[in-house]
Write a protein that holds these residues in place. Sequence first.
Motif, PDB file in Angstrom:
ATOM      1  N   GLY A   1      -5.628  53.424  15.039  1.00 52.89           N
ATOM      2  CA  GLY A   1      -4.827  54.592  14.941  1.00 52.89           C
ATOM      3  C   GLY A   1      -5.458  55.717  14.079  1.00 52.89           C
TER       4      GLY A   1
ATOM      5  N   THR B   1      -2.098  61.408  15.130  1.00 56.63           N
ATOM      6  CA  THR B   1      -1.548  60.408  15.968  1.00 56.63           C
ATOM      7  C   THR B   1      -1.999  60.822  17.594  1.00 56.63           C
ATOM      8  OG1 THR B   1       0.537  61.800  16.218  1.00 56.63           O
ATOM      9  CG2 THR B   1       0.327  59.875  14.768  1.00 56.63           C
ATOM     10  N   ARG B   2      -2.348  61.976  17.737  1.00 58.62           N
ATOM     11  CA  ARG B   2      -2.496  62.440  19.014  1.00 58.62           C
ATOM     12  C   ARG B   2      -3.813  62.035  19.538  1.00 58.62           C
ATOM     13  NH1 ARG B   2      -0.500  66.691  22.643  1.00 58.62           N
ATOM     14  NH2 ARG B   2      -1.676  66.565  24.510  1.00 58.62           N
TER      15      ARG B   2
ATOM     16  N   HIS C   1       2.718  49.203  20.923  1.00 59.35           N
ATOM     17  CA  HIS C   1       2.704  49.447  19.436  1.00 59.35           C
ATOM     18  C   HIS C   1       2.784  48.250  18.603  1.00 59.35           C
ATOM     19  CE1 HIS C   1       2.563  53.785  19.883  1.00 59.35           C
ATOM     20  NE2 HIS C   1       3.640  53.904  20.581  1.00 59.35           N
TER      21      HIS C   1
ATOM     22  N   TYR D   1      -2.264  50.554   9.001  1.00 62.80           N
ATOM     23  CA  TYR D   1      -1.695  50.837  10.428  1.00 62.80           C
ATOM     24  C   TYR D   1      -0.119  50.948  10.557  1.00 62.80           C
ATOM     25  CZ  TYR D   1      -6.618  49.778  11.385  1.00 62.80           C
ATOM     26  OH  TYR D   1      -7.799  49.804  11.366  1.00 62.80           O
TER      27      TYR D   1
ATOM     28  N   GLU E   1       2.911  54.589  14.937  1.00 61.47           N
ATOM     29  CA  GLU E   1       1.573  55.547  14.867  1.00 61.47           C
ATOM     30  C   GLU E   1       0.325  54.630  15.458  1.00 61.47           C
ATOM     31  OE1 GLU E   1       1.119  57.589  11.307  1.00 61.47           O
ATOM     32  OE2 GLU E   1       3.104  58.768  11.532  1.00 61.47           O
ATOM     33  N   SER E   2       0.372  53.570  15.484  1.00 64.06           N
ATOM     34  CA  SER E   2      -0.802  52.789  15.631  1.00 64.06           C
ATOM     35  C   SER E   2      -0.625  52.197  17.320  1.00 64.06           C
ATOM     36  CB  SER E   2      -1.085  51.812  14.837  1.00 64.06           C
ATOM     37  OG  SER E   2      -1.088  52.326  13.502  1.00 64.06           O
TER      38      SER E   2
ATOM     39  N   TYR F   1       3.294  62.353  20.610  1.00 56.21           N
ATOM     40  CA  TYR F   1       4.237  62.870  19.382  1.00 56.21           C
ATOM     41  C   TYR F   1       4.598  64.361  19.841  1.00 56.21           C
ATOM     42  CZ  TYR F   1       5.638  64.334  14.884  1.00 56.21           C
ATOM     43  OH  TYR F   1       6.355  64.988  13.959  1.00 56.21           O
TER      44      TYR F   1
ATOM     45  N   ASN G   1      -5.221  67.704  13.199  1.00 55.09           N
ATOM     46  CA  ASN G   1      -4.856  67.401  14.450  1.00 55.09           C
ATOM     47  C   ASN G   1      -5.645  67.869  15.455  1.00 55.09           C
ATOM     48  OD1 ASN G   1      -3.047  67.963  17.025  1.00 55.09           O
ATOM     49  ND2 ASN G   1      -1.794  66.509  16.214  1.00 55.09           N
TER      50      ASN G   1
ATOM     51  N   SER H   1       1.326  68.521  19.372  1.00 50.45           N
ATOM     52  CA  SER H   1       1.695  67.277  18.637  1.00 50.45           C
ATOM     53  C   SER H   1       1.488  67.658  17.104  1.00 50.45           C
ATOM     54  CB  SER H   1       0.907  66.281  18.848  1.00 50.45           C
ATOM     55  OG  SER H   1       1.125  65.679  20.490  1.00 50.45           O
TER      56      SER H   1
END
Length: 847
Positions: free
Chosen positions: A397, A402-403, A421, A433, A437-438, A505, A524, A587
């Motif tokens: 992650g 997160t992208r 996930h 983690y 998001e992971s 996301y 990001n 995202s």
Amino acid sequence: MRAFSFLFLLGTILSVYSQSNLSYYLPADQKYDPSVPTPQQVLGFEVGEWHARHDQQLRYMETLAKQSPRIKIDTLGYSHELRPIVHLSISTPDNLARLEEIRLEHIKLVSGEKTERSPEEMPMVLWMGYNIHGNEASGGNAALLAAYHLAAAQGEEIEQKLANMVILLDPCYNPDGFDRFAGWVNMHKGIKVVNTDPNSREHNEVWPRARTNHYWFDLNRDWLLVRHPESQARIAQFHRWKPNLLTDHHEMGTNSTFFFQPGVPSRNHPLTPKATFDLHDELATYHAKALDEIGSLYYSKEGFDDFYYGKGSTYPDINGAVGILFEQASSRGHAQTRSDGTVMTFAFTIRNQFRTSLSTIEGAFEMRQSFLQHQAEFYRSAKQEAKSDPIKAYIFGAPEDTRRAAELANLINQHDIAIYHPQNTIKSGGDTYVAEESFIIPLEQAQYRLIKAMFERRTSFTDSLFYDVSAWTLPLAFNLQDAGLSAAEFRAAGLAERLSSIAYYEGKILGEEEPYAYVFGWENYYAPRLLNQLMEAGLKLKVANKAFRSAAGQDFAPGSILLPVVGQSLNAAEIRSMLQKGAQENSIDIYGLGTGHTDGVNLGSNSFSYIKPKKILLMTGDNVSSYEAGEVWHLLDQRYEIDATHIETNDFGKLRLSEYDVIIMPNGNYSKISAYTTNLSSWLAEGGTIVAWKSALNWLHTQGLANFDFKRKSQNLDKNLPYGDRSNRSGAQVIGGAILEAQFDLSHPLAYGYRSENLPVFKNSSIMLQPSAKPYVNPLMYSEKPLLSGYLSEANADALSGAAAAQIVKRGRGRIVALADNPNFRAFWYGTNRLMINGIYFGSMMN
């Protein structure tokens, strides 16, 4: 003497044209159905007389599918230039009528499930693929003959083969490059006289040449990475069918002969079972027999290897199949004189590719049970190995982005790997983690070996020579935190529902409804796209050069982007609407701040710098790496939607440099623009920025535009070394592709968007920079023990220890952002893309 030359030329011309008839290619004892049209009847020329264009090849395949009950054609997708990517399913009419039933039964066998029929009764699946390199055209033209043979051949022998096989024929892996090359050689072909001189323009394409796809990528390095639509369509079909055997037809230098696998045994990847290479050896006897029959020279077990799983001949090996590489000496055009005085004709190259296509079919048919059993055993044993592996799952992650993690998850998901996930947030190896998001990948699944190949950090090898890269560890490429989980950690993490697709996301606007200003972080991956979208709309933005905290307690790191609401070309409502769309697409969470009175520095501080829209020049042309220029083009166009002007080195002198803000110089030799060094020096002094890497740094140094101190590794060679060892010893000092650790000065603008001071970088060159004695100009340096994954000789490791991975050179008001390594390698090295982007947008701020 002139008479001899004339007779030799006449003989060559007659030989070229006498070869271009169907009987030259086809087995003498084979009968064909006269109702099935030959390539000449459809295209108007015999195979080998002209290079078939992609549309002509496609037309012939579509004609066969209409005329022959043995052939079904499907469109799998479209290339970048919207050419169809087609597949032919070839078998008996009865098998084609129940093709989906056969496919599902085959998948059950591979998966270890109970099948309605025994393996002895099931057909094997053979995938025959051609022309992944556009200018290796003998394969794609041989595909015309292979399709004709399979559609029209008559007799009990062919019927038996088709009854026991499903053949998936991929006539052209690379439609755009194939078409580009056909256009080149055909436009230079003499209609009556065939010119065989290697110096002829017909045999020497202009830059970037047709080996590659639209964006100048080598698609034969993209099977694992799936960055392009051609690869994505192919890999989806591969896993839909799970073929037992896959062929990959290539070309090599004109003065060579013909190669077929196996490759060099000591260079096989250890994750590939020995049984795979045993099948290589057995199948090789069929190719040898076929080439013996027509008197063609060949070799095996030299030169090529089976290590990098991103190639067409190795990707099948890690997926329970057997991949076979064919390499035919190329005519490049229609005929070319070789160094020994013989003439390599296009027809001859096609015949070898066609005959080894037939030998593949022969061997696959006779070894059918061996291939089926091998694939079933491959997956069975993989699951058993997974049970004994102390690592039970991989988790990865990126809390700040997160992208980027989702982009890797999307890559992995295309390889028929179960990905989830985690159910619960866990800690492992000092990292946290977060569940939603992971991503987590259990190892107890059929693709165990492929998962290991993606995540392992291998630094020990039996051989120090590699045909391609020695490492491609995916979490390092994406600059993610990752861990191998123990059984206890895996139980603690748990699994949510398996992800059939990866959802990105959707960012949103947080904070004040009617803010004083908006701010978003640079961490990001798609922040540069959002920045460019806003600047394209005429909005004025600034970058924070120091950290600050909003009144609501939100922390913003250096590199954060500030958009004041007042004084813009759009009103507040238009700005918010645009930001809502941008946040969702990219995202990114965007924060509305109610006041400029922030902790740290206030929003009106001089610690915020105005970001000027950049007009970018990308250097291309002769002696510039088309791969690396194409990687820049692909990144800016496909991901960031940033425009860049491509300029050939030959045309550099025509430019008005003052119209451009940034020049990107990928790896290459820029001697063709040496006459304009004074112009470039003046442009730099007036505030221009150059972002350059690898051998481009050599040119900048020799022209006096930068003063680099290049490091050299120690040689220490024994004077009495055996002559026969010279190739291996020199090859062992090549940095063919390893992953190294570099360390950041996180306060430097080159590091904007990075949270960790440790950055994995990909190195495939010998460029090594001695750190400058000047302060603030070495923002990125290799660590003391830099090797993270792959092969690196001891001498290279010593030389790279503490060397500079990046330097900033000041020239008047201008800057040179010098990178030792390519930041955009093969479009999957997401972790270092930001180095180039930061050089573009923030290079002029690097004081």
